[in-house]
Write a protein that holds these residues in place. Structure first.
Motif, short mmCIF file in Angstrom:
data_model
loop_
_atom_site.label_atom_id
_atom_site.label_comp_id
_atom_site.label_asym_id
_atom_site.label_seq_id
_atom_site.Cartn_x
_atom_site.Cartn_y
_atom_site.Cartn_z
N THR A 45 -5.88 4.90 2.71
CA THR A 45 -7.10 4.25 2.25
C THR A 45 -8.23 4.44 3.25
N GLN A 46 -9.45 4.46 2.74
CA GLN A 46 -10.62 4.58 3.60
C GLN A 46 -10.73 3.40 4.55
N GLU A 47 -10.35 2.22 4.07
CA GLU A 47 -10.42 1.02 4.90
C GLU A 47 -9.59 1.15 6.17
N ILE A 48 -8.38 1.68 6.04
CA ILE A 48 -7.52 1.84 7.22
C ILE A 48 -8.07 2.92 8.14
N THR B 186 0.82 -1.21 0.00
CA THR B 186 0.00 0.00 0.00
C THR B 186 0.86 1.26 0.00
N SER C 267 -11.13 3.95 8.53
CA SER C 267 -12.38 3.54 9.18
C SER C 267 -12.16 2.63 10.37
N GLN C 268 -10.99 2.03 10.48
CA GLN C 268 -10.68 1.20 11.64
C GLN C 268 -10.42 2.04 12.88
N THR D 74 -14.67 10.46 6.44
CA THR D 74 -14.47 10.11 5.05
C THR D 74 -13.23 10.82 4.52
N GLU E 249 -8.70 9.16 -1.23
CA GLU E 249 -7.55 8.29 -1.48
C GLU E 249 -6.77 8.85 -2.65
#
Length: 255
Positions: free
Chosen positions: A211-214, A207, A216-217, A222, A225
């Motif tokens: 990223t949004q995935e990271i 990576t 959001s943890q 929002t 990226e």
């Protein structure tokens, strides 16, 4: 003896070495930025060699003569020691239109460290995002640790922050040509290729952008990226002493 070819501003490069570089991996990946890319060579009379922004934190950025090639004007950067948790900084900043996943970015420069410089705990290039939605300017960084280069991804939330360390040492008292190509992406879609003096020293997947995935943890926000800012020079000095470097022939482009 290999044939020789004049490079930018009269420099001479072995043709066979150039061919070997272009043959390694993607031919465009390890080549020079095309003419439409940005080039800062510091021979201009413009302040800061044409860069629109300079970042200083207990640092200085001035134009000076190349100690190895009289008549060649370069940038001299000094960054103060780390104090009370704050690093010293002296670097140039280039803002560009946001680039998203799948973009391939090439950043190049020549660096010179005076003899006696601690080649440790220095960040030389940043590829980051100033408009992602976080005020930490998340991005990836090219880090010099004990004389060796490695890509640091800690600011985009990667636990295994460092990509493999380059096996070749940087030396003081000589000019080095550094090239860093980044493919923006998550997981195996991200890639970093580092070349030192025409030799590929790092080619790693992983990576390379926030990223949004990271995010959001850890928080309910929002983010975008993307990348939109390039910094080069002494972007961070974590040493307990002031560090100096010379900089020349900075290039930036999207491939």
């Amino acid at each position: 003896m290999p044939l020789l070819k004049c490079g930018p501003r009269g420099r001479v490069f072995p043709i066979l070495a150039i061919a070997a570089v272009l043959a390694a991996g993607s031919s465009r990946a390890e080549g020079l930025c095309p003419q439409e890319g940005r080039h800062w060579h510091f021979d201009d009379a413009a302040k800061h060699g044409g860069f629109a922004h300079v970042q200083l934190q207990r640092g200085t950025a001035v134009l000076a003569e190349d100690p190895m090639l009289p008549g060649n004007q370069v940038a001299r950067l000094t960054a103060g020691p780390k104090q009370k948790g704050k690093v010293g900084k002296a670097d140039y900043v280039h803002r560009f239109a946001p680039l998203k996943a799948g973009s391939v970015i090439l950043m190049q420069a020549r660096f010179y460290f005076p003899p006696g410089t601690p080649l440790n705990s220095l960040i030389l290039m940043d590829l980051e995002c100033a408009s992602c939605g976080l005020d930490t300017n998340p991005g990836v960084r090219l880090y010099l640790r004990r004389g060796m280069l490695r890509v640091d991804r800690s600011k985009i939330g990667i636990k295994q922050a460092f990509l493999p360390t380059a096996p070749r040492m940087v030396a003081a008292g000589v000019w080095h040509e550094l090239s860093w190509q980044v493919t923006l992406g998550a997981g195996e879609h991200g890639r970093s290729v580092v070349m030192l003096d025409g030799e590929q020293v790092v080619d790693a997947r992983g990576t390379t952008l926030l990223t949004q995935e990271i995010v959001s943890q850890h928080m309910d926000i929002t983010v975008q990226e993307q990348a939109d800012r390039f910094q080069v020079g002494l972007t961070a000095n974590s040493n307990p002493e002031t560090v100096e470097m010379l900089l020349d022939d900075v290039r930036f482009c999207q491939l």
